[in-house]
Write a protein that holds these residues in place. Structure first.
Motif, PDB file in Angstrom:
ATOM      1  N   ARG A  98       1.301  38.388  25.099  1.00 22.00           N
ATOM      2  CA  ARG A  98       0.848  37.352  24.123  1.00 22.00           C
ATOM      3  C   ARG A  98      -0.630  37.177  23.814  1.00 22.00           C
ATOM      4  N   HIS A 157      -4.538  38.807  22.626  1.00 25.09           N
ATOM      5  CA  HIS A 157      -5.214  39.660  21.888  1.00 25.09           C
ATOM      6  C   HIS A 157      -5.495  41.005  22.724  1.00 25.09           C
ATOM      7  N   ASP A 162      -4.780  45.032   7.083  1.00 23.42           N
ATOM      8  CA  ASP A 162      -4.793  45.184   8.570  1.00 23.42           C
ATOM      9  C   ASP A 162      -4.510  46.534   8.942  1.00 23.42           C
ATOM     10  N   GLY A 207       3.225  38.757   7.200  1.00 20.35           N
ATOM     11  CA  GLY A 207       3.729  38.158   8.211  1.00 20.35           C
ATOM     12  C   GLY A 207       4.321  38.990   9.392  1.00 20.35           C
ATOM     13  N   SER A 228       2.715  41.203  11.081  1.00 23.86           N
ATOM     14  CA  SER A 228       1.673  41.282  12.416  1.00 23.86           C
ATOM     15  C   SER A 228       0.883  40.198  12.346  1.00 23.86           C
ATOM     16  N   ASP A 229       0.498  39.667  13.649  1.00 23.12           N
ATOM     17  CA  ASP A 229      -0.120  38.591  14.134  1.00 23.12           C
ATOM     18  C   ASP A 229      -1.547  38.973  14.632  1.00 23.12           C
ATOM     19  N   ALA A 287      -3.515  36.971  15.882  1.00 17.25           N
ATOM     20  CA  ALA A 287      -3.813  36.480  17.080  1.00 17.25           C
ATOM     21  C   ALA A 287      -3.865  37.582  18.188  1.00 17.25           C
ATOM     22  N   ARG A 306      -3.945  34.958   5.828  1.00 16.00           N
ATOM     23  CA  ARG A 306      -2.487  35.418   6.093  1.00 16.00           C
ATOM     24  C   ARG A 306      -1.597  34.799   5.373  1.00 16.00           C
ATOM     25  N   PRO A 314      -7.756  32.924  14.460  1.00 14.76           N
ATOM     26  CA  PRO A 314      -6.878  33.286  15.351  1.00 14.76           C
ATOM     27  C   PRO A 314      -7.353  32.619  16.572  1.00 14.76           C
TER      28      PRO A 314
END
Length: 312
Positions: free
Chosen positions: A124, A126, A244, A264, A266-267, A269, A285, A311
């Motif tokens: 969780r 980076h 991204d 949505g 990929s994150d 953070a 985003r 992020p």
């Protein structure tokens, strides 16, 4: 007579994963200045990373299957004799190499390794901080150094405008949800004060054509740059705007002012590009990337700020 210690670094992955690992590569070299350091990576990046100052040797991982006994034997021989292994890939495959290599001193997540990264939050976190935590557990001094990227800057394949905006409209072919529509890039380019240079693979030439149809000053370099030429082109840009994807990681790492578009799927953070100081570029985003308005991207391009918090 003391022999030179041999160190192995394992890092596969996409271009962005490699770029996010640059500070770790530099830290490992700084921690082992007299060692012979080898990198095990995948074929698309081998020739490029042979020029990097952090490695004495670059090996291509053939990724033999479980039934490829001859391939496994060859890989076992290649993995033998290392005094320390930094597995920055930390995948199931790379972790299996721990036993194949004869269980040497190992940094990673392989069961029974000497320097495990046991942080329960690692998945969780980076990529940059996850690798930093892993190296700290392996007794690499922090903070990780700011890497010198001059080695990867080659001249662009053709003369460029004195000032321009780099556009990256592509992304992994199997991830279409990561692509902002090409017509939106075209509308954006048409409203910019500077000409645009479109970068990407040869398969992304139709995206460049769609942009040029809206913005005639656009220069199409898709499929025309090596990775060093890509980096050299990005380093000259006044601004980079893109999805991204790997080239945006290069742009941010080179200190180019950047706007990165996330859907949505990929994150940011966990995977967003990082600037040389470890900070974030401007991140926009939307759960459905196609719903991101051209005006919002144009505003971010104008002032470099996010429409939402960076992020954490």
């Amino acid at each position: 007579m003391t022999s030179t210690p041999r160190i192995l670094v394992i890092r596969h992955g996409a271009l962005g994963d490699i770029v996010l690992s640059f500070p770790a590569f530099a830290a490992i070299r700084a921690a082992h200045p007299a060692a012979e350091i080898s990198l095990l990576t995948t074929k698309p990046f081998a020739a490029w990373l042979e020029a990097a100052p952090w490695f004495d040797r670059v090996m291509i991982d053939p990724k033999p299957g479980p039934l490829d006994l001859a391939g496994l034997r060859r890989l076992r021989r290649a993995l033998g004799g290392f005094a320390m292994v930094y597995d920055l890939q930390t995948s199931g495959r790379s972790s299996r190499y721990f036993r194949l290599a004869g269980r040497p001193p190992w940094s990673g997540i392989a069961s029974g390794c000497a320097f495990p990264h046991a942080d329960p939050a690692r998945d969780r976190t980076h990529t940059r901080e996850r690798i930093e935590g892993q190296l700290e557990a392996a007794r690499i001094p922090l903070p990780l150094p700011l890497p010198d990227l001059s080695w990867t800057l080659a001249a662009p394949p053709i003369p460029l405008p004195e000032r321009f905006v780099a556009l990256i409209p592509g992304a992994a072919p199997h991830r279409p949800e990561k692509r902002w529509p090409a017509e939106n890039f075209g509308a954006l380019a048409a409203g910019l004060d500077l000409p645009s240079v479109v970068l990407g693979t040869a398969s992304e030439a139709p995206l460049a054509a769609a942009i040029a149809a809206r913005a005639p000053r656009t220069l199409d370099l898709t499929g025309r740059t090596t990775i060093p030429q890509l980096a050299g082109t990005l380093a000259r840009a006044s601004l980079a705007i893109g999805n991204d994807t790997g080239p945006m990681h290069l742009a941010a790492a080179l200190g180019v002012r950047s706007v990165v578009l996330f859907g949505g799927a990929s994150d940011p953070a966990l995977t967003a590009p990082r600037a040389p100081d470890g900070g974030w570029p401007a991140i926009l985003r939307r759960p459905d990337l196609a719903a991101l308005a051209v005006a919002d991207v144009a505003a971010a391009a104008q002032d470099g700020h996010n429409d939402a918090s960076s992020p954490p």
